[in-house]
Design a protein around this motif. Structure first.
Motif, PDB file in Angstrom:
ATOM      1  N   ASP A  13       0.852  -1.190   0.000  1.00 27.62           N
ATOM      2  CA  ASP A  13       0.000   0.000   0.000  1.00 27.62           C
ATOM      3  C   ASP A  13       0.888   1.241   0.000  1.00 27.62           C
ATOM      4  N   MET A  14       0.892   1.968  -1.117  1.00 29.16           N
ATOM      5  CA  MET A  14       1.776   3.120  -1.247  1.00 29.16           C
ATOM      6  C   MET A  14       1.285   4.335  -0.457  1.00 29.16           C
ATOM      7  N   ASP A  15       0.032   4.353  -0.063  1.00 29.66           N
ATOM      8  CA  ASP A  15      -0.490   5.500   0.696  1.00 29.66           C
ATOM      9  C   ASP A  15       0.143   5.595   2.079  1.00 29.66           C
ATOM     10  N   GLU A  16       0.662   4.477   2.577  1.00 29.66           N
ATOM     11  CA  GLU A  16       1.257   4.463   3.911  1.00 29.66           C
ATOM     12  C   GLU A  16       2.776   4.548   3.871  1.00 29.66           C
ATOM     13  N   MET A  17       3.340   4.689   2.667  1.00 26.98           N
ATOM     14  CA  MET A  17       4.787   4.552   2.510  1.00 26.98           C
ATOM     15  C   MET A  17       5.518   5.881   2.321  1.00 26.98           C
ATOM     16  N   GLU A  18       6.791   5.842   2.670  1.00 28.32           N
ATOM     17  CA  GLU A  18       7.694   6.968   2.455  1.00 28.32           C
ATOM     18  C   GLU A  18       8.916   6.465   1.690  1.00 28.32           C
ATOM     19  N   LEU A  19       9.308   7.191   0.651  1.00 32.53           N
ATOM     20  CA  LEU A  19      10.441   6.789  -0.185  1.00 32.53           C
ATOM     21  C   LEU A  19      11.742   7.323   0.415  1.00 32.53           C
ATOM     22  N   VAL A  20      12.760   6.441   0.519  1.00 37.11           N
ATOM     23  CA  VAL A  20      14.052   6.835   1.083  1.00 37.11           C
ATOM     24  C   VAL A  20      15.170   6.312   0.188  1.00 37.11           C
ATOM     25  N   ASP A  21      16.117   7.186  -0.130  1.00 36.24           N
ATOM     26  CA  ASP A  21      17.284   6.779  -0.927  1.00 36.24           C
ATOM     27  C   ASP A  21      18.251   5.991  -0.038  1.00 36.24           C
ATOM     28  N   ALA A  22      18.925   5.009  -0.631  1.00 37.27           N
ATOM     29  CA  ALA A  22      19.915   4.209   0.101  1.00 37.27           C
ATOM     30  C   ALA A  22      21.255   4.322  -0.615  1.00 37.27           C
ATOM     31  N   GLU A  23      22.260   4.770   0.105  1.00 33.07           N
ATOM     32  CA  GLU A  23      23.577   4.934  -0.494  1.00 33.07           C
ATOM     33  C   GLU A  23      24.237   3.577  -0.723  1.00 33.07           C
ATOM     34  N   ASP A  24      25.097   3.534  -1.739  1.00 29.26           N
ATOM     35  CA  ASP A  24      25.846   2.298  -2.001  1.00 29.26           C
ATOM     36  C   ASP A  24      26.759   1.992  -0.820  1.00 29.26           C
ATOM     37  N   GLY A  25      26.878   0.704  -0.491  1.00 27.45           N
ATOM     38  CA  GLY A  25      27.710   0.307   0.644  1.00 27.45           C
ATOM     39  C   GLY A  25      26.902  -0.505   1.637  1.00 27.45           C
ATOM     40  N   ARG A  26      27.382  -0.562   2.880  1.00 26.46           N
ATOM     41  CA  ARG A  26      26.717  -1.380   3.895  1.00 26.46           C
ATOM     42  C   ARG A  26      25.511  -0.634   4.454  1.00 26.46           C
ATOM     43  N   ASP A  27      24.350  -1.292   4.408  1.00 29.35           N
ATOM     44  CA  ASP A  27      23.123  -0.676   4.893  1.00 29.35           C
ATOM     45  C   ASP A  27      22.953  -0.971   6.375  1.00 29.35           C
ATOM     46  N   LYS A  28      22.690   0.062   7.168  1.00 29.58           N
ATOM     47  CA  LYS A  28      22.598  -0.097   8.628  1.00 29.58           C
ATOM     48  C   LYS A  28      21.340  -0.846   9.064  1.00 29.58           C
TER      49      LYS A  28
END
Length: 576
Positions: free
Chosen positions: A425-440
């Motif tokens: 459901d996209m109405d509840e979502m927020e888009l976030v960019d993820a940088e290349d490398g290790r994701d926390k």
């Protein structure tokens, strides 16, 4: 008409349009509102003498002008989406050069270097076919400087004539339109209501919608338009204020256009029975209406509302800034363009839901509500790798619609077969960019990644694209999805539940008819692809597709069967 003194030649198609519309029998006077109250039986209607006007004068006149070497241009009322090389695709407002118009339904035309067939009902002919020169000093040599004032005077006179042409087209087409609306209300609706054994109130409401309200509104509009029309000097007419005064009233067309697909479906059901075909034809003959079927008449309000901005744009072109009506015409053009844009967008959405419905029924193991329950447009599609919290990666095919993101899995052997997996459901979502490398958040190395985070539950969905360009497109698409949802809310863009249900029913019925062969696991065989042959010569067979003038289903003309991917990828706006 030929302008003398070195001026460019121009002429008006107003008389051609009027001849085709009403056979030249309508006077310029406002049509009387009073209609016949005579009561006719079904038998009397069926025995009516065939007295009606023959159409086709416009096409014959255009061909004669073309054969004489004249250039004829038309402007597109609507987008014409096509996947066939034998048809000309264009967008609303595009200018098409008409090369042949011998067929009343399909004309041959050119845009840039492309020549092909296009449905005549999608366009309007330009009133003024040739432009005046931009710079009068280039017309004559310097030796004629003494006559420069005469040339300027002739330019002004010719521009006044061009404005007169447009004004007269607006007035005359409005009068003919009122005649058509009157014929529908008195020739069809009145007689239908007298035959309660053939029509229910619900059926008539579906077929004719609110066209009687439109007729009432247009009579008032034309009455006010006539008051502003300068009969002695038409180019001095100030009609812009009429459009501005009635701009809110034109919203009445939205209901009619939204209902029109249902009207066509209901009418199509009735037309399968001979008695209804004979009844409607008898009504037409008794009313002495032109030789157009009832579905063609019911299309005229949709065509009319799309024609207004093109007419006003042409009028604005020949209205100088010093003209007293300039500001009103400019404002009227913007107002009517907004009305037409909303209707055109609804047309495109209805076209879109048909394709989405056909797509859904091709998906194996579909679960949950239909995609049309919340969505009406595909925004982007493509392959992404979805990564779970446990670090497990799954390659899936994603389809981003307004309000939801659907993902499917391709069959290992039959790559053209998709299995439904889930949706977000996209109405509840927020888009976030993820940088290349290790994701926390996932504690893994990622590349070309982005996240969609649930604002309520804080659940995180991590996606990786194959290329940086693919990631960029997906992020742009997700942002576009939010903007479109907001714009739809502001515009009041809604597709009725009935239209959505009808689209799904049609798709399932069509799919069921094609399931002649069944492959492994019970999956239906996709229809065979039929390649489209390019045009090698001009005089080819006219397309057999039904143009919008005959059956207006707010969709592109019927096509030959093609592969699912070939058809569905056409919906993807971000495709290279």
């Amino acid at each position: 008409m030929v302008a003398r003194g070195g001026m460019a030649r121009f002429w008006s198609l107003e008389s051609l349009q009027m001849a085709a519309a009403d056979g030249g029998t309508e006077s310029s006077a406002l049509v009387d509102d009073n209609g016949s109250e005579e009561d006719y039986s079904y038998e009397e209607l069926c025995q009516a003498t065939p007295r009606y006007l023959q159409p086709g004068g416009e096409q014959l006149a255009i061909n004669e002008l073309i054969s004489d070497g004249s250039i004829v241009h038309a402007e597109a009322l609507w987008d014409h989406v096509t996947m066939d090389d034998q048809e000309l695709g264009f967008k609303a407002g595009d200018v098409i050069r008409v090369l042949e118009a011998s067929n009343k339904d399909w004309w041959w035309g050119r845009i840039e270097d492309k020549e092909a067939w296009f449905p005549a009902s999608f366009v309007r002919l330009r009133v003024n076919q040739e432009e005046l020169p931009e710079n009068c000093s280039s017309i004559q040599d310097e030796e004629q400087d003494a006559d420069i004032s005469k040339h300027r005077q002739k330019i002004a006179e010719n521009k006044d004539q061009m404005r007169t042409n447009v004004i007269q087209e607006i007035m005359n087409t409005e009068r003919v339109y009122i005649k058509h609306l009157k014929d529908i209300c008195e020739g069809y609706i009145r007689q239908c209501r007298k035959h309660t054994g053939m029509f229910t109130t619900a059926q008539l409401s579906t077929i004719f919608g609110n066209i009687e309200d439109i007729y009432k509104f247009q009579r008032k509009f034309l009455k006010d338009l006539e008051k502003q029309y300068n009969k002695e000097e038409p180019h001095l007419s100030e009609i812009g204020s009429c459009f501005l005064q009635h701009q809110e009233g034109f919203a009445i067309y939205s209901e009619y256009c939204n209902n029109h697909p249902s009207a066509c479906i209901e009418l199509s059901k009735l037309m399968k029975q001979g008695k209804y075909r004979h009844f409607f034809e008898a009504c037409r003959l008794l009313q002495q209406m032109i030789d157009i079927a009832i579905d063609g008449f019911l299309l005229t309000p949709v065509q009319k509302i799309c024609k207004y901005p093109l007419q006003l744009a042409e009028l604005l072109k020949y209205t100088t800034q010093e003209h007293s009506d300039y500001n009103n015409i400019k404002a009227a053009y913007e107002a009517m363009k907004n009305v037409a844009c909303l209707i055109n967008e609804r047309k495109r959405r209805l076209e879109s839901i048909d394709k989405i419905a056909r797509w859904q029924v091709s998906i194996v193991d579909w679960e949950g509500p239909d995609v049309l329950a919340r969505s009406s447009e595909l925004i982007h599609s493509g392959e992404l790798t979805k990564i779970s919290k446990q670090g497990k990666s799954q390659q899936r095919t994603f389809f981003l619609f307004d309000h939801q993101l659907v993902f499917c899995k391709k069959d290992l052997l039959r790559r053209d077969i998709l299995y439904y997996k889930d949706r977000i459901d996209m109405d509840e979502m927020e888009l976030v960019d993820a940088e290349d490398g290790r994701d926390k958040d996932f504690n893994i190395n990622v590349k070309n990644a982005f996240k969609i985070i649930n604002r309520a539950t804080e659940e995180i969905h991590l996606f990786c694209a194959k290329k940086q360009e693919d990631k960029k497109r997906w992020m742009e698409a997700c942002e576009s999805e939010r903007r479109r949802v907001q714009e739809d809310k502001e515009m009041g863009m809604e597709i009725s539940e009935n239209q959505k249900k009808q689209a799904m029913q049609n798709a399932r019925k069509s799919r069921h008819g094609k399931m002649k062969g069944v492959s492994y696991n019970g999956c239906p065989m996709p229809p065979p692809h039929q390649s489209l042959h390019p045009i090698h010569q001009r005089h080819i067979t006219v397309p057999t597709s039904i143009p919008q003038q005959q059956v207006f289903a707010l969709a592109e003309p019927k096509r030959k069967p093609s592969l699912f991917w070939h058809t569905f990828n056409k919906l993807t706006p971000f495709k290279k």
